[in-house]
Enzyme design. Structure first.
Site, PDB file in Angstrom:
ATOM      1  N   ARG A  70      38.930  31.241  56.204  1.00  0.00           N
ATOM      2  CA  ARG A  70      40.285  31.653  55.810  1.00  0.00           C
ATOM      3  C   ARG A  70      40.931  32.409  56.969  1.00  0.00           C
ATOM      4  NH1 ARG A  70      37.978  32.765  50.367  1.00  0.00           N
ATOM      5  NH2 ARG A  70      38.278  34.965  50.759  1.00  0.00           N
ATOM      6  N   GLY A 126      48.224  25.719  42.047  1.00  0.00           N
ATOM      7  CA  GLY A 126      49.616  25.353  42.294  1.00  0.00           C
ATOM      8  C   GLY A 126      50.531  25.360  41.092  1.00  0.00           C
ATOM      9  N   SER A 154      39.590  22.062  40.107  1.00  0.00           N
ATOM     10  CA  SER A 154      40.123  23.157  40.914  1.00  0.00           C
ATOM     11  C   SER A 154      39.627  22.996  42.343  1.00  0.00           C
ATOM     12  CB  SER A 154      39.618  24.501  40.373  1.00  0.00           C
ATOM     13  OG  SER A 154      39.909  25.571  41.256  1.00  0.00           O
ATOM     14  N   ARG A 202      41.192  27.387  48.978  1.00  0.00           N
ATOM     15  CA  ARG A 202      40.493  28.402  49.770  1.00  0.00           C
ATOM     16  C   ARG A 202      39.098  27.977  50.201  1.00  0.00           C
ATOM     17  NH1 ARG A 202      43.043  33.446  48.972  1.00  0.00           N
ATOM     18  NH2 ARG A 202      41.208  34.778  48.837  1.00  0.00           N
ATOM     19  N   LYS A 204      33.472  25.418  37.288  1.00  0.00           N
ATOM     20  CA  LYS A 204      34.799  25.576  37.903  1.00  0.00           C
ATOM     21  C   LYS A 204      34.742  25.094  39.343  1.00  0.00           C
ATOM     22  CE  LYS A 204      38.264  29.032  39.203  1.00  0.00           C
ATOM     23  NZ  LYS A 204      38.114  29.207  40.647  1.00  0.00           N
ATOM     24  N   SER A 218      36.587  37.916  37.040  1.00  0.00           N
ATOM     25  CA  SER A 218      35.793  37.506  38.194  1.00  0.00           C
ATOM     26  C   SER A 218      34.500  38.314  38.314  1.00  0.00           C
ATOM     27  CB  SER A 218      36.615  37.691  39.472  1.00  0.00           C
ATOM     28  OG  SER A 218      35.791  37.560  40.621  1.00  0.00           O
ATOM     29  N   ASP A 274      43.405  24.224  37.579  1.00  0.00           N
ATOM     30  CA  ASP A 274      44.202  25.264  38.242  1.00  0.00           C
ATOM     31  C   ASP A 274      44.520  24.830  39.660  1.00  0.00           C
ATOM     32  OD1 ASP A 274      42.178  26.039  40.088  1.00  0.00           O
ATOM     33  OD2 ASP A 274      41.533  27.728  38.851  1.00  0.00           O
ATOM     34  N   HIS A 303      39.917  25.775  44.166  1.00  0.00           N
ATOM     35  CA  HIS A 303      39.819  27.199  44.470  1.00  0.00           C
ATOM     36  C   HIS A 303      41.130  27.701  45.121  1.00  0.00           C
ATOM     37  CE1 HIS A 303      36.318  30.161  44.607  1.00  0.00           C
ATOM     38  NE2 HIS A 303      37.308  30.884  45.080  1.00  0.00           N
TER      39      HIS A 303
HETATM   40  C1  FNR Z   1      40.631  33.300  43.889  1.00  0.00           C
HETATM   41  N1  FNR Z   1      39.873  32.413  43.130  1.00  0.00           N
HETATM   42  C2  FNR Z   1      38.659  32.815  42.634  1.00  0.00           C
HETATM   43  N2  FNR Z   1      37.908  31.953  41.898  1.00  0.00           N
HETATM   44  C3  FNR Z   1      36.734  32.346  41.374  1.00  0.00           C
HETATM   45  O1  FNR Z   1      36.081  31.545  40.708  1.00  0.00           O
HETATM   46  N3  FNR Z   1      36.287  33.636  41.569  1.00  0.00           N
HETATM   47  C4  FNR Z   1      36.979  34.549  42.284  1.00  0.00           C
HETATM   48  O2  FNR Z   1      36.571  35.691  42.421  1.00  0.00           O
HETATM   49  C5  FNR Z   1      38.197  34.127  42.877  1.00  0.00           C
HETATM   50  N4  FNR Z   1      38.909  34.985  43.670  1.00  0.00           N
HETATM   51  C6  FNR Z   1      40.112  34.592  44.181  1.00  0.00           C
HETATM   52  C7  FNR Z   1      40.843  35.470  44.956  1.00  0.00           C
HETATM   53  C8  FNR Z   1      42.087  35.109  45.422  1.00  0.00           C
HETATM   54  C9  FNR Z   1      42.864  36.068  46.250  1.00  0.00           C
HETATM   55  C10 FNR Z   1      42.625  33.838  45.099  1.00  0.00           C
HETATM   56  C11 FNR Z   1      44.009  33.434  45.549  1.00  0.00           C
HETATM   57  C12 FNR Z   1      41.897  32.950  44.358  1.00  0.00           C
HETATM   58  C13 FNR Z   1      40.418  31.073  42.776  1.00  0.00           C
HETATM   59  C14 FNR Z   1      41.217  31.132  41.485  1.00  0.00           C
HETATM   60  O3  FNR Z   1      40.371  31.307  40.377  1.00  0.00           O
HETATM   61  C15 FNR Z   1      42.023  29.856  41.237  1.00  0.00           C
HETATM   62  O4  FNR Z   1      41.173  28.738  41.349  1.00  0.00           O
HETATM   63  C16 FNR Z   1      43.216  29.675  42.162  1.00  0.00           C
HETATM   64  O5  FNR Z   1      43.799  30.912  42.488  1.00  0.00           O
HETATM   65  C17 FNR Z   1      44.246  28.781  41.494  1.00  0.00           C
HETATM   66  O6  FNR Z   1      45.291  28.486  42.353  1.00  0.00           O
HETATM   67  P1  FNR Z   1      46.702  29.273  42.346  1.00  0.00           P
HETATM   68  O7  FNR Z   1      47.157  29.421  40.899  1.00  0.00           O
HETATM   69  O8  FNR Z   1      46.471  30.571  43.014  1.00  0.00           O
HETATM   70  O9  FNR Z   1      47.582  28.330  43.101  1.00  0.00           O
END
Ligand code: FNR
Length: 364
Positions: A167, A290, A255, A260, A233, A109, A288, A257
């Site tokens: 959030r 779930g 995705s 989120r 993404k 990240s 991505d 996210h």
């Molecule tokens: C993320 N995700 C995310 N995506 C991204 O592009 N940059 C980031 O810094 C982050 N940071 C981040 C923090 C946290 C706490 C979460 C839970 C998620 C999203 C991540 O890459 C991804 O899309 C999801 O987490 C996929 O879903 P699942 O596997 O958590 O259900």
């Protein structure tokens, strides 16, 4: 030793929760607003059903694939997640150690809590870099150059979060980044100005928040500045997929996210087929959101993904048991994937297609 009651990815959750502050737990586990999309990401996989297949020659199978110029043993990558040090003191260094042991590609990240060069020094399997668009082009360039210097194999530009979703879970928990944890890769770069809006003005459009929101033109510029594949993404709309192809993008990640950003988006698995139909195998397609079971990976590949990424599940392993936990999560998921392939009569990833699934997940 790993407790006997940890037999699947979900089993790590209570252990992770117990080892984190309530604030950090709210940060990692929460989604946007009413968390409709977050819940749907999980529930949707359960609505698809396999046909199963018997008596197929499944000996000497494998799960190998080529993705961009990476040769991977299996189609499961570690999604970019910010601030691993919130989950474990070694942060991304523990994660990359697990990725090295397991031969898994890891997406670092922009908001990693360890420098990309230190992560790269421990990497054995491929690294990719996730770019959060920065308001100044020189900051984007500096990040891209750092990623290239670290040997990253692709850039994943996160396009679904020009603003954060609300959030509430982490807001209600009073989450704030501890003073010793920082997005170190952004240090010294010109960053977005602190959010401000005037009373009475529209709170988002009237603020400085959207100054950094990237556009298609920015993506084309980025592509002209790097030889790395540029992967978007956070694409859920087939129209955006079409525009991405027209703009020469090298790959897409379906995705939301992890639920989120925009609450009310469908589960990523439910959007996949429509995006895959547009992409038509012209560029790699990832998914991505779930993924908790090897059977979920098979469902995603059946509906058109070339590979998947997991987010929260490996964070749970990291929080519970550091590098060992992340490696264990990957190992369990990988084994489940192979079991699900065999029971569907598949001996390599190319055997996985929509014919494995009952139409629209229904058995009649
Ligand atoms: C993320 N995700 C995310 N995506 C991204 O592009 N940059 C980031 O810094 C982050 N940071 C981040 C923090 C946290 C706490 C979460 C839970 C998620 C999203 C991540 O890459 C991804 O899309 C999801 O987490 C996929 O879903 P699942 O596997 O958590 O259900």
């Amino acid at each position: 030793t790993i407790p006997v009651d940890i037999q699947s990815l979900a089993d790590y959750e209570p252990y992770a929760k117990a080892r984190m502050t309530p604030q950090a737990w709210a940060y990692f586990s929460g989604g946007a607003a009413d968390e409709i999309t977050l819940r749907d990401n999980h529930d949707a996989f359960a609505r698809y059903r396999f046909k199963g297949r018997v008596l197929q020659p499944v000996q000497q199978g494998n799960t190998r694939l080529q993705l961009f110029d990476m040769l991977l043993e299996y189609p499961i990558l570690l999604a970019p997640v910010a601030f691993h040090r919130l989950a474990h003191s070694e942060g991304e260094l523990a994660t990359v150690t697990a990725a090295a042991a397991m031969g898994a590609a890891m997406v670092v990240s922009t908001q990693a809590s360890v420098g990309i060069e230190h992560i790269a020094a421990r990497a054995v399997a491929p690294l990719l870099f996730q770019l959060y668009w920065q308001p100044h082009r020189e900051a984007n360039l500096a990040l891209v150059k750092a990623a290239e210097a670290a040997g990253c194999k692709a850039l994943l530009v996160t396009v679904d979060a020009p603003v954060n979703g609300p959030r509430h879970r982490e807001q209600r928990a009073g989450f704030a980044l501890p003073s010793d944890i920082e997005a170190v890769n952004l240090r010294g770069l010109p960053t977005a100005p602190v959010w401000h809006s005037k009373p009475g003005q529209s709170p988002v459009f009237g603020s400085n928040l959207l100054q950094a929101a990237p556009t298609w033109e920015d993506m084309r510029w980025l592509k002209s500045m790097t030889r790395l594949p540029v992967v978007l993404k956070g694409v859920m709309n087939p129209e955006d997929a079409r525009q991405a192809l027209d703009s020469g993008m090298d790959g897409l990640v379906v995705s939301n996210h992890g639920g989120r950003t925009l609450d009310g988006l469908p589960a990523s698995i439910d959007a996949l087929a429509a995006v895959a139909a547009v992409v038509n195998k012209q560029i790699p397609l990832l998914l991505d959101g779930g993924i908790r079971r090897g059977s979920d990976v098979v469902k995603a590949l059946a509906l058109g993904a070339d590979a998947v990424m997991i987010g929260r599940p490996y964070i749970h392993g990291l929080a519970a048991a550091g590098a060992v936990g992340v490696a264990h999560v990957l190992n369990m998921l990988r084994a489940e994937l192979e079991v699900a392939m065999v029971l569907n009569g598949c001996h390599c990833l190319a055997d996985i297609d929509a014919s494995l699934l009952w139409q629209a997940g229904r058995t009649q």
